[in-house]
Write an enzyme that holds these catalytic residues in place. Sequence first.
Site, short mmCIF file in Angstrom:
data_model
loop_
_atom_site.label_atom_id
_atom_site.label_comp_id
_atom_site.label_asym_id
_atom_site.label_seq_id
_atom_site.Cartn_x
_atom_site.Cartn_y
_atom_site.Cartn_z
N ASP A 165 0.84 -1.19 0.00
CA ASP A 165 0.00 0.00 0.00
C ASP A 165 0.88 1.24 0.00
O ASP A 165 1.62 1.50 0.95
CB ASP A 165 -0.89 -0.02 1.24
CG ASP A 165 -1.83 1.17 1.28
OD1 ASP A 165 -2.58 1.34 0.30
OD2 ASP A 165 -1.78 1.94 2.24
N THR B 241 -3.30 6.17 -4.18
CA THR B 241 -2.12 6.92 -3.76
C THR B 241 -0.90 6.58 -4.61
O THR B 241 -0.16 7.47 -5.01
CB THR B 241 -1.76 6.63 -2.29
OG1 THR B 241 -1.90 5.25 -2.06
CG2 THR B 241 -2.66 7.39 -1.36
N THR B 242 -0.72 5.31 -4.88
CA THR B 242 0.46 4.92 -5.66
C THR B 242 0.37 5.55 -7.05
O THR B 242 1.36 6.10 -7.55
CB THR B 242 0.54 3.39 -5.78
OG1 THR B 242 0.25 2.82 -4.51
CG2 THR B 242 1.91 2.94 -6.21
N ASP C 226 -8.89 0.85 2.12
CA ASP C 226 -9.04 1.29 0.73
C ASP C 226 -10.39 0.88 0.15
O ASP C 226 -11.10 1.68 -0.44
CB ASP C 226 -7.93 0.68 -0.16
CG ASP C 226 -6.58 1.34 0.07
OD1 ASP C 226 -6.51 2.27 0.89
OD2 ASP C 226 -5.60 0.91 -0.56
#
Length: 543
Positions: free
Chosen positions: A65, A98-99, A390
Amino acid sequence: MAGQYGDQPVVIIDPSKEQTTGKDALSVNIASAQAVAKIVRSTLGPKGMDKMLVNIMGDITLTNDGATILDEMDIEHPTAKMVVEVAKTQEKIAGDGTTSAVVMAGALLEKAQEMITQGVHPSIIIKGYIMATEKALQIQKDYSIQVGKDDREMLEKIALTSITGKASEMASAHLAKICVDAVYAVENEGKVNVDDDIVIAKEIGGTINDTELINGIAIRKEALHLEMPHRIENAKIALIDTEMAFSKTATKSKLHVDSAEQLLDFKEQEKANFRQMIQKIIDTGANVVFCSKNMDDYAFHFFKEAGVYATRRVKDEDMEVLSHSTGAALVRNVQDITSEDLGFAELVEQEDLHEEKTYIKGFKNSKTMTILIKGGSEHVTDNVERVFDDALHVVKSVFEDGTLVAGGGASEIEVAQKLRAYASTIGGREQMAINAFASAVEEIPRAIAENCGFDAIDTLLELRAAHGNVKYGGINIATGKVDDMLNMGIVDPLRVKTQAIKSASEVAVMILRVDDMLRAREQAMMDVAPEHNIHNYDMSGMM
Ligand code: ADP
Ligand code: MG
């Protein structure tokens, strides 16, 4: 986006170093931001690798994550920190992606660096990036698909796409179903308050497949005495946030005694006072008492006599949740307790007399649900918790907004292709920047393909070529070929994708605006720092 910092150059101050300006400063900033992007890039997508994080205590976290990785890493360079902030914003607003945001930010800066080397001024790049952002958001919106609130199947697919690659394949469908059930259960006039209404609890034992959704709350406590009631309907709940121990009260007071009788009297008096305090609680009509601190035998004896369920040393976070869902006040001064302070639940029950677990169900003004995560070890349950973090948010996003896009790189290819077409109508150097933006967006399918072990260039070429025919064409991670993502059920919330573009572009523009890193004397620091709120960055890692 542009408005926030206007056209003023942002100045970053390094109190200990010589001045670095212009291209040099920018290159260093770009390099450090890119370094952050590089770290999380290999975790992107369903086949992303895990990172092992080890803290100074030797504790290990295994995760892929992006937000968690960036959160736990020790990052010092100020621009790298800005990228981490972006990840946090993304997490807060969209709950996922986010990534992707960080990878795109890294790519935007990499392309910017190339253009700067070719002699394009950062201000032109910034202008092009801002134009591209606005256009990209429009393209995404046009490409998105409407989803009805009652489309459970689609919501489960949304959850599944977020979960894929982060939990065992066998458990994924089960977890996705729990997400959707939970969101439906706490939904309130079309909105979902994940953080307050869905409680995550973890228990070691069993497997992930034993993870369950509980209507209400479960706390790891039992009634203090077997003779206390273990099933209370129409529970009137008192939350006592102070110690209830007689000995404590007695020894606290200082007294002066002349004789043994006097001491005895005094103790009797103290006892009576304490007894009266307990009675105060009972008199409110409470039939359930949760105490956050110690409660001695003497105290719970009276509760038992009065037919009250009582338990002690309830964790602070459980007290908070109990207060939120039952409406009970946390009472610190028992002398002042009234029936107004009590909360309500249709049922409080300790199902198994030999198990430390009490359920609280059926609230009046809230719909708290608990997801009880099971797993063989703490690593497993911690990971599942991050997965829910998530997945619950993506389901919430689509439930609330009613919009999603095809995943697996499909929406990114759409954005890139339309952006290139748009760029050609703009011309000039901005065109270069818009084209660069398109390539940066394509970093997402590129990274997904790479992380699956496919040839990134081949995959990208194929995606581009197929896109005209297969509108929702994305990467089939099993074959490396292009497939219809909508058919395959690989879908992401529009909110996540929109925010990822915004976040990435915002941080890239912010970093491109910095053209000075200078050694500031105290006065200069006072002049510039507060406005841009950059005075608190740790500069020790710079250059
Ligand atoms: P992020 O932090 O950006 O959410 P993830 O590692 O969760 O990063 O990867 C998200 C990306 O992976 C999205 O673009 C999503 O569409 C894609 N993805 C998820 N599952 C699949 C799948 N089964 N096949 C192809 N792409 C997938
Ligand atoms: Mg994700």
